[in-house]
Design a protein around this motif. Structure first.
Motif, PDB file in Angstrom:
ATOM      1  N   HIS A 313      -2.073 -22.273  -1.459  1.00 61.96           N
ATOM      2  CA  HIS A 313      -3.058 -22.826  -0.516  1.00 61.96           C
ATOM      3  C   HIS A 313      -4.032 -21.755  -0.026  1.00 61.96           C
ATOM      4  N   ASP A 314      -3.620 -20.492  -0.091  1.00 62.84           N
ATOM      5  CA  ASP A 314      -4.513 -19.415   0.346  1.00 62.84           C
ATOM      6  C   ASP A 314      -5.697 -19.238  -0.602  1.00 62.84           C
ATOM      7  N   LEU A 315      -5.609 -19.802  -1.807  1.00 63.67           N
ATOM      8  CA  LEU A 315      -6.776 -19.802  -2.692  1.00 63.67           C
ATOM      9  C   LEU A 315      -7.868 -20.694  -2.104  1.00 63.67           C
ATOM     10  N   ARG A 316      -7.477 -21.805  -1.506  1.00 66.81           N
ATOM     11  CA  ARG A 316      -8.448 -22.662  -0.807  1.00 66.81           C
ATOM     12  C   ARG A 316      -9.063 -21.893   0.360  1.00 66.81           C
ATOM     13  N   HIS A 317      -8.214 -21.171   1.087  1.00 71.45           N
ATOM     14  CA  HIS A 317      -8.687 -20.338   2.198  1.00 71.45           C
ATOM     15  C   HIS A 317      -9.700 -19.309   1.694  1.00 71.45           C
ATOM     16  N   THR A 318      -9.400 -18.728   0.529  1.00 70.05           N
ATOM     17  CA  THR A 318     -10.314 -17.756  -0.075  1.00 70.05           C
ATOM     18  C   THR A 318     -11.660 -18.402  -0.393  1.00 70.05           C
ATOM     19  N   GLY A 319     -11.616 -19.592  -1.006  1.00 68.04           N
ATOM     20  CA  GLY A 319     -12.857 -20.288  -1.348  1.00 68.04           C
ATOM     21  C   GLY A 319     -13.676 -20.658  -0.136  1.00 68.04           C
ATOM     22  N   ASN A 320     -13.001 -21.075   0.940  1.00 67.36           N
ATOM     23  CA  ASN A 320     -13.721 -21.440   2.151  1.00 67.36           C
ATOM     24  C   ASN A 320     -14.383 -20.228   2.790  1.00 67.36           C
ATOM     25  N   ASN A 321     -13.707 -19.074   2.718  1.00 68.79           N
ATOM     26  CA  ASN A 321     -14.314 -17.847   3.237  1.00 68.79           C
ATOM     27  C   ASN A 321     -15.524 -17.443   2.411  1.00 68.79           C
ATOM     28  N   LEU A 322     -15.410 -17.611   1.092  1.00 67.70           N
ATOM     29  CA  LEU A 322     -16.558 -17.297   0.233  1.00 67.70           C
ATOM     30  C   LEU A 322     -17.746 -18.191   0.573  1.00 67.70           C
ATOM     31  N   ALA A 323     -17.477 -19.469   0.780  1.00 66.24           N
ATOM     32  CA  ALA A 323     -18.550 -20.403   1.123  1.00 66.24           C
ATOM     33  C   ALA A 323     -19.180 -20.036   2.463  1.00 66.24           C
ATOM     34  N   ALA A 324     -18.341 -19.666   3.442  1.00 69.84           N
ATOM     35  CA  ALA A 324     -18.867 -19.311   4.762  1.00 69.84           C
ATOM     36  C   ALA A 324     -19.708 -18.048   4.704  1.00 69.84           C
ATOM     37  N   SER A 325     -19.326 -17.114   3.814  1.00 68.44           N
ATOM     38  CA  SER A 325     -20.048 -15.837   3.736  1.00 68.44           C
ATOM     39  C   SER A 325     -21.454 -15.993   3.169  1.00 68.44           C
ATOM     40  N   THR A 326     -21.751 -17.138   2.576  1.00 66.96           N
ATOM     41  CA  THR A 326     -23.109 -17.358   2.061  1.00 66.96           C
ATOM     42  C   THR A 326     -24.071 -17.779   3.163  1.00 66.96           C
ATOM     43  N   GLY A 327     -23.525 -18.022   4.371  1.00 61.21           N
ATOM     44  CA  GLY A 327     -24.373 -18.486   5.459  1.00 61.21           C
ATOM     45  C   GLY A 327     -24.403 -19.993   5.574  1.00 61.21           C
ATOM     46  N   ALA A 328     -23.466 -20.683   4.922  1.00 58.65           N
ATOM     47  CA  ALA A 328     -23.429 -22.149   4.974  1.00 58.65           C
ATOM     48  C   ALA A 328     -23.264 -22.618   6.419  1.00 58.65           C
ATOM     49  N   SER A 329     -23.904 -23.717   6.752  1.00 62.92           N
ATOM     50  CA  SER A 329     -23.811 -24.266   8.107  1.00 62.92           C
ATOM     51  C   SER A 329     -22.452 -24.919   8.314  1.00 62.92           C
ATOM     52  N   THR A 330     -22.138 -25.214   9.565  1.00 61.96           N
ATOM     53  CA  THR A 330     -20.864 -25.866   9.885  1.00 61.96           C
ATOM     54  C   THR A 330     -20.751 -27.202   9.164  1.00 61.96           C
ATOM     55  N   ARG A 331     -21.813 -27.993   9.179  1.00 65.27           N
ATOM     56  CA  ARG A 331     -21.796 -29.293   8.514  1.00 65.27           C
ATOM     57  C   ARG A 331     -21.575 -29.143   7.013  1.00 65.27           C
ATOM     58  N   GLU A 332     -22.213 -28.144   6.419  1.00 69.46           N
ATOM     59  CA  GLU A 332     -22.056 -27.917   4.977  1.00 69.46           C
ATOM     60  C   GLU A 332     -20.620 -27.531   4.645  1.00 69.46           C
ATOM     61  N   LEU A 333     -20.020 -26.685   5.499  1.00 63.24           N
ATOM     62  CA  LEU A 333     -18.629 -26.297   5.277  1.00 63.24           C
ATOM     63  C   LEU A 333     -17.690 -27.489   5.467  1.00 63.24           C
ATOM     64  N   MET A 334     -17.965 -28.308   6.455  1.00 58.11           N
ATOM     65  CA  MET A 334     -17.138 -29.492   6.684  1.00 58.11           C
ATOM     66  C   MET A 334     -17.136 -30.391   5.452  1.00 58.11           C
ATOM     67  N   HIS A 335     -18.312 -30.595   4.862  1.00 53.14           N
ATOM     68  CA  HIS A 335     -18.389 -31.439   3.667  1.00 53.14           C
ATOM     69  C   HIS A 335     -17.613 -30.812   2.516  1.00 53.14           C
ATOM     70  N   ARG A 336     -17.831 -29.535   2.301  1.00 51.62           N
ATOM     71  CA  ARG A 336     -17.199 -28.880   1.156  1.00 51.62           C
ATOM     72  C   ARG A 336     -15.677 -28.863   1.304  1.00 51.62           C
ATOM     73  N   MET A 337     -15.205 -28.646   2.509  1.00 48.86           N
ATOM     74  CA  MET A 337     -13.771 -28.562   2.768  1.00 48.86           C
ATOM     75  C   MET A 337     -13.109 -29.935   2.883  1.00 48.86           C
ATOM     76  N   GLY A 338     -13.914 -30.976   3.142  1.00 48.32           N
ATOM     77  CA  GLY A 338     -13.343 -32.307   3.308  1.00 48.32           C
ATOM     78  C   GLY A 338     -12.746 -32.518   4.681  1.00 48.32           C
ATOM     79  N   HIS A 339     -13.383 -31.944   5.716  1.00 46.42           N
ATOM     80  CA  HIS A 339     -12.907 -32.097   7.090  1.00 46.42           C
ATOM     81  C   HIS A 339     -13.857 -32.983   7.876  1.00 46.42           C
ATOM     82  N   SER A 340     -13.288 -33.787   8.781  1.00 43.83           N
ATOM     83  CA  SER A 340     -14.115 -34.661   9.607  1.00 43.83           C
ATOM     84  C   SER A 340     -14.420 -34.049  10.966  1.00 43.83           C
ATOM     85  N   SER A 341     -13.751 -32.951  11.320  1.00 50.72           N
ATOM     86  CA  SER A 341     -14.026 -32.278  12.594  1.00 50.72           C
ATOM     87  C   SER A 341     -14.534 -30.870  12.334  1.00 50.72           C
TER      88      SER A 341
END
Length: 392
Positions: A313-341
């Protein structure tokens, strides 16, 4: 006492042959009830009726007999009747069976107080229950009792209102570097290489990856659709909808993931649209236990330099950190991660020294482009120098 034509406006009092007084009243549900005890004087009986009337007016009244419902009966019915995903239902059943039933099942709902909850939690922790499990059990019990308060109106107040009992400290999970991800992918059997890379570069959950079908993958558009998940239940594997509505999404893949998928689809996936993309040996459904044994997970993780306790599961954590490091907005990260909050997405937006250096470098590039005197510094007698010195 408020009376009408010499009689009480609410309830009535009568004197018994014993000389004591009995109070009766008609509840909001249309049922006449008698006070649980008799009173020495008429005034005491009328005072009790006034209190009951006040509770009804304020909306605090609850049927006295309702509080006698046992927690064990109510909790089991609550879990059985709730609309829950199969895996969630099993988790709730296990939490109730192991953490709640042995301690609280025989208590009437109306007798449970905050002190009861504090004593119960202490027994759990003293008995060796890990704090995360104690928090999950408390959260489940609070949800059950919330229904008893707000929907069924069995009790007036939820005793699970103790500050801090619904959270615990979670140490930050390890993040793999891109180099470590590639080393891990090279170290596992070939049929699992793409699984490692897609997990790290897409941010998909294990159950979402295990449920992917060939028809969900569009290499030309570099996207994967996530319409389902695969859940491991007690006695079976079951396909079902994603974790939440937000989890049903389409995720764009980086080129590295697309490159890994192309040969994988040719070599390890049947050509039919419904063929699973990732499977275990001999095309079996992907299970965490079989996968761990096939890749010798603990030894392989250690061999590539990842810390002890690094989970898939830490591979998912790694991918989410990579996505965040690009400057993605909160909404963009929520969509990519599949979170509603926003809560989970915000975790990945904390500042890091590496990202801070990247920001500073980006600022310097912009400054360089817009500074007309960068290569022709001001002379010492430039009047602006004095202004800058004073401001500094």
């Amino acid at each position: 006492m408020a009376r009408r034509n010499g009689r009480r406006r609410f309830g009535n009092v009568r004197k018994l042959p014993s000389g004591r007084h009995q109070a009766r009243y008609l509840g909001p549900d249309g049922i006449e009830r008698t006070a649980p005890n008799t009173f020495e004087t008429e005034k005491q009986a009328e005072k009790w009726l006034t209190i009951v009337e006040s509770e009804i007016i304020k909306g605090d009244w609850a049927a006295p007999e309702a509080g006698e419902v046992l927690l064990g009966e109510y909790a089991q019915q609550w879990i059985a009747e709730r609309r829950l995903a199969p895996r969630t239902r099993e988790n709730y059943e296990d939490l109730y069976r192991l953490r709640i039933r042995p301690y609280l099942a025989d208590l009437a709902l109306g007798t449970i107080r905050p002190q009861t909850i504090r004593t119960w939690r202490k027994k759990l922790l003293d008995g060796g229950t890990p704090e995360p499990q104690a928090v999950k059990a408390y959260s489940l019990l609070r949800a059950i009792l919330n229904t008893a308060v707000k929907e069924d109106e069995i009790i007036r107040q939820n005793p699970c209102r103790i500050k801090g009992y619904d959270r615990y400290h979670t140490p930050e999970r390890p993040v793999a570097t891109v180099a470590q991800v590639y080393r891990l992918a090279e170290a596992v059997p070939d049929r699992f290489r793409a699984l490692i890379l897609v997990a790290a570069f897409s941010g998909l959950r294990w159950g979402e990856l295990a449920a992917l079908r060939r028809s969900d993958v569009d290499l030309a558009a570099a996207v994967v659709r996530v319409p389902r998940k695969l859940a491991a239940l007690r006695n079976r594997m079951e396909f079902g909808p994603p974790k939440s509505e937000a989890s049903n999404r389409t995720v764009t893949l980086p080129a590295a993931a697309v490159t890994a998928l192309k040969p994988h689809l040719l070599q390890h996936v049947a050509p039919t649209p419904e063929a699973l993309v990732f499977t275990g040996d001999k095309g079996a459904l992907l299970r965490t236990g079989n996968f761990g044994r096939a890749v010798r997970w603990k030894a392989t993780v250690a061999a590539v330099g990842l810390p002890d306790g690094f989970h898939f599961h830490d591979l998912r954590h790694t991918g989410n950190n990579l996505a965040a490091s690009t400057g993605a907005s909160t909404r963009e990260l929520m969509h990519r991660m599949g979170h509603s909050s926003m809560r989970a997405a915000l975790i990945y937006q904390h500042a890091t020294s590496e990202r801070d250096r990247e920001i500073a470098a980006g600022m310097d590039k912009r400054i360089s482009k817009q500074d007309p005197k960068r290569n022709n510094r001001r002379k010492p007698d430039d009047p602006d120098d004095g202004q800058l010195a004073r401001v500094g």
